[in-house]
Design a protein around this motif. Structure first.
Motif, PDB file in Angstrom:
ATOM      1  N   GLU A 100       0.823  -1.211   0.000  1.00 34.04           N
ATOM      2  CA  GLU A 100       0.000   0.000   0.000  1.00 34.04           C
ATOM      3  C   GLU A 100       0.860   1.265   0.000  1.00 34.04           C
ATOM      4  OE1 GLU A 100      -2.650  -0.423   3.325  1.00 34.04           O
ATOM      5  OE2 GLU A 100      -4.189  -1.401   2.107  1.00 34.04           O
ATOM      6  N   ALA A 101       1.961   1.234   0.751  1.00 28.17           N
ATOM      7  CA  ALA A 101       2.787   2.429   0.885  1.00 28.17           C
ATOM      8  C   ALA A 101       3.763   2.615  -0.270  1.00 28.17           C
ATOM      9  CB  ALA A 101       3.560   2.374   2.203  1.00 28.17           C
ATOM     10  N   LEU A 102       4.305   1.524  -0.800  1.00 33.88           N
ATOM     11  CA  LEU A 102       5.407   1.622  -1.759  1.00 33.88           C
ATOM     12  C   LEU A 102       5.090   1.047  -3.130  1.00 33.88           C
ATOM     13  CD1 LEU A 102       8.302   0.498   0.633  1.00 33.88           C
ATOM     14  CD2 LEU A 102       7.427   2.810   0.249  1.00 33.88           C
ATOM     15  N   GLY A 103       3.949   0.348  -3.246  1.00 31.39           N
ATOM     16  CA  GLY A 103       3.614  -0.289  -4.506  1.00 31.39           C
ATOM     17  C   GLY A 103       2.934   0.642  -5.492  1.00 31.39           C
ATOM     18  N   SER A 104       2.816   0.165  -6.734  1.00 33.97           N
ATOM     19  CA  SER A 104       2.120   0.913  -7.786  1.00 33.97           C
ATOM     20  C   SER A 104       0.617   0.636  -7.694  1.00 33.97           C
ATOM     21  CB  SER A 104       2.629   0.470  -9.159  1.00 33.97           C
ATOM     22  OG  SER A 104       2.240  -0.882  -9.405  1.00 33.97           O
ATOM     23  N   PRO A 105      -0.217   1.457  -8.318  1.00 34.05           N
ATOM     24  CA  PRO A 105      -1.657   1.169  -8.338  1.00 34.05           C
ATOM     25  C   PRO A 105      -1.954  -0.222  -8.888  1.00 34.05           C
ATOM     26  CG  PRO A 105      -1.257   3.411  -9.074  1.00 34.05           C
ATOM     27  CD  PRO A 105       0.095   2.758  -8.935  1.00 34.05           C
ATOM     28  N   GLU A 106      -1.230  -0.627  -9.938  1.00 31.77           N
ATOM     29  CA  GLU A 106      -1.454  -1.952 -10.518  1.00 31.77           C
ATOM     30  C   GLU A 106      -1.100  -3.052  -9.524  1.00 31.77           C
ATOM     31  OE1 GLU A 106      -0.425  -5.746 -12.022  1.00 31.77           O
ATOM     32  OE2 GLU A 106       1.129  -4.314 -11.402  1.00 31.77           O
ATOM     33  N   GLN A 107      -0.016  -2.890  -8.796  1.00 33.47           N
ATOM     34  CA  GLN A 107       0.383  -3.883  -7.792  1.00 33.47           C
ATOM     35  C   GLN A 107      -0.636  -3.959  -6.662  1.00 33.47           C
ATOM     36  OE1 GLN A 107       4.234  -2.298  -6.907  1.00 33.47           O
ATOM     37  NE2 GLN A 107       5.252  -3.363  -8.616  1.00 33.47           N
ATOM     38  N   ARG A 108      -1.130  -2.815  -6.235  1.00 34.71           N
ATOM     39  CA  ARG A 108      -2.155  -2.815  -5.171  1.00 34.71           C
ATOM     40  C   ARG A 108      -3.423  -3.506  -5.653  1.00 34.71           C
ATOM     41  NH1 ARG A 108       0.217   2.393  -4.137  1.00 34.71           N
ATOM     42  NH2 ARG A 108      -1.312   3.454  -5.449  1.00 34.71           N
ATOM     43  N   ASP A 109      -3.861  -3.183  -6.858  1.00 30.83           N
ATOM     44  CA  ASP A 109      -5.080  -3.795  -7.395  1.00 30.83           C
ATOM     45  C   ASP A 109      -4.921  -5.303  -7.562  1.00 30.83           C
ATOM     46  OD1 ASP A 109      -6.244  -1.312  -7.492  1.00 30.83           O
ATOM     47  OD2 ASP A 109      -5.918  -1.015  -9.636  1.00 30.83           O
ATOM     48  N   ARG A 110      -3.743  -5.733  -7.939  1.00 27.77           N
ATOM     49  CA  ARG A 110      -3.499  -7.146  -8.222  1.00 27.77           C
ATOM     50  C   ARG A 110      -3.371  -7.981  -6.946  1.00 27.77           C
ATOM     51  NH1 ARG A 110       1.736  -9.499  -9.512  1.00 27.77           N
ATOM     52  NH2 ARG A 110       2.557  -7.393  -9.870  1.00 27.77           N
ATOM     53  N   LEU A 111      -2.772  -7.423  -5.906  1.00 27.40           N
ATOM     54  CA  LEU A 111      -2.412  -8.235  -4.750  1.00 27.40           C
ATOM     55  C   LEU A 111      -3.236  -7.993  -3.486  1.00 27.40           C
ATOM     56  CD1 LEU A 111       1.473  -8.098  -5.116  1.00 27.40           C
ATOM     57  CD2 LEU A 111      -0.016 -10.054  -5.550  1.00 27.40           C
ATOM     58  N   ILE A 112      -3.637  -6.754  -3.236  1.00 24.38           N
ATOM     59  CA  ILE A 112      -4.278  -6.442  -1.949  1.00 24.38           C
ATOM     60  C   ILE A 112      -5.572  -7.226  -1.711  1.00 24.38           C
ATOM     61  CG2 ILE A 112      -5.369  -4.622  -0.581  1.00 24.38           C
ATOM     62  CD1 ILE A 112      -2.340  -4.522  -0.575  1.00 24.38           C
ATOM     63  N   PRO A 113      -6.450  -7.411  -2.698  1.00 28.11           N
ATOM     64  CA  PRO A 113      -7.691  -8.161  -2.409  1.00 28.11           C
ATOM     65  C   PRO A 113      -7.417  -9.561  -1.867  1.00 28.11           C
ATOM     66  CG  PRO A 113      -7.928  -6.955  -4.460  1.00 28.11           C
ATOM     67  CD  PRO A 113      -6.484  -6.832  -4.065  1.00 28.11           C
TER      68      PRO A 113
END
Length: 382
Positions: A100-113
């Protein structure tokens, strides 16, 4: 009878948060606490319990309420079981928090859920076989740019959940500019291996691992854009050290609860153990340590909420509260007599787990020296 929260810290929560905390506490005590003993004794990772924690949203607690509510909830998870608390906390602070703090929007969308539901498991890989306390300057794992990919080589050690993680967040030094950067490494990448560290005496549910990276290739899209230099990792470690303070509070909650119940139920010389002065003195000291720790962490939560938490403050909380927790668990283990060395009676299990709290997320000595450096302006280590 004296409540565990002597100062009624929970009264500072909203009515909704108080109700949620009470419901969570009851579930954790009724479901997780008894169910954790067997896996702890067998040194195994209970995926069924992890799935239940995920269903309740424990994979991403960062936006679930106030800083004080989140801290008290972490304490209650630790009160139920410190190993599962370690998994939940590291996953929240150093995996989800890092993306959340250091990732890209694409990385957050791909992994956080998936991470938020524990359907995807993550690990944070910073410590190395030859570099623990000196990792800031000694990090030896390397990353080499090769076109649109990065080639990662090196080793990591003591990585929590390393053998069960689907994705690992790896810190490595860029061979080109010497800057420490971070990468998402999927566990099925060729050249990646994870080997469980055996024979731990504490946090036995947490599957710590040795990780090896033998020219592991990941795309540029797997580099976390906000991870540039060790300062980025240090910010995450600051919050994580504060969280360990809540873990230590939870351990003390469990120890006081178990010790008092034993003192009231166990009879010797025709009287409850709790009727004897030495037993009461031990319980009073344990209550004192718990109250001091809970008060300190309450102020840390206020500081975090205001965005003012510093590394010396987090280090002071971590070192002080784990020291007090260690003292209380020694008293509690002694109070249970022979039962105090049996994990079935829980106190020995918590006693062993607290030894790990005293060492991980920065050893007691390193955290003490961070405070000493802040107090004097002189560094006792490089």
């Amino acid at each position: 009878m004296l409540p565990l929260d002597v100062l009624d810290v929970a009264a500072a929560l909203s009515a909704s948060e108080q109700a949620r905390l009470a419901e969570a506490t009851a579930w954790l005590q009724e479901r997780i606490r008894p169910a954790s003993v067997g896996p702890w004794q067998r040194d195994e990772f209970p995926r069924d319990l992890i799935a239940e924690l995920g269903e309740r949203g424990y994979g991403n607690l960062r936006q679930s309420g106030s800083e004080l509510f989140i801290g008290l909830l972490h304490a209650q998870i630790a009160r139920a079981d410190l190993s599962l608390s370690a998994f939940v906390g590291i996953h929240n602070e150093l995996v989800v928090g890092m993306i959340e703090a250091l990732g890209s929007p694409e990385q957050r969308d791909r992994l956080i859920p998936g991470l938020s539901r524990f359907t995807t498991l993550g690990a944070f890989a910073l410590t190395e076989p030859e570099h623990g306390s000196d990792i800031a300057g000694g990090l030896a794992t390397t990353a080499r740019r090769d076109g649109d990919t990065w080639v990662i080589s090196g080793a990591k050690r003591w990585i929590g959940a390393g053998t069960v993680a689907d994705v690992v967040l790896v810190w490595a030094r860029d061979e080109a500019d010497g800057v420490i950067k971070a990468f998402i490494v999927e566990a099925d990448r060729p050249g990646f291996t994870a080997t469980r560290i055996e024979h731990k005496v504490g946090l036995r549910i947490m599957q710590n691992a040795d990780l090896a990276f033998d020219d592991v290739r990941v795309p540029e899209a797997n580099r976390l854009p906000g991870a540039h230099g060790f300062a980025a990792a240090n910010r995450l470690l600051c919050d994580s050290r504060a969280w360990v303070g809540w873990q230590a509070v939870g351990a003390q909650l469990a120890a006081v609860d178990i010790a008092r119940s034993h003192a009231l139920d166990r009879r010797q010389f025709g009287r409850p153990l709790g009727a004897f002065q030495l037993v009461q003195a031990s319980l009073a000291e344990m209550f004192g340590n718990l109250t001091l720790s809970l008060g300190m962490m309450t102020q840390i939560a206020r500081t975090q909420a205001e965005g003012r938490l510093t590394m010396p403050q987090a280090a002071l909380a971590k070192s002080t509260i784990t020291r007090l927790t260690r003292e209380s668990l020694s008293l509690g283990r002694n109070l249970l007599g022979g039962n105090g060395i049996l994990s079935d009676h829980e106190m020995a299990k918590i006693f062993a787990d607290v030894e790990v709290l005293h060492t991980y997320e920065g050893t007691y000595e390193i955290n003490t020296l961070i405070v000493g450096r802040a107090a004097t302006g002189i560094s006792a280590f490089a």
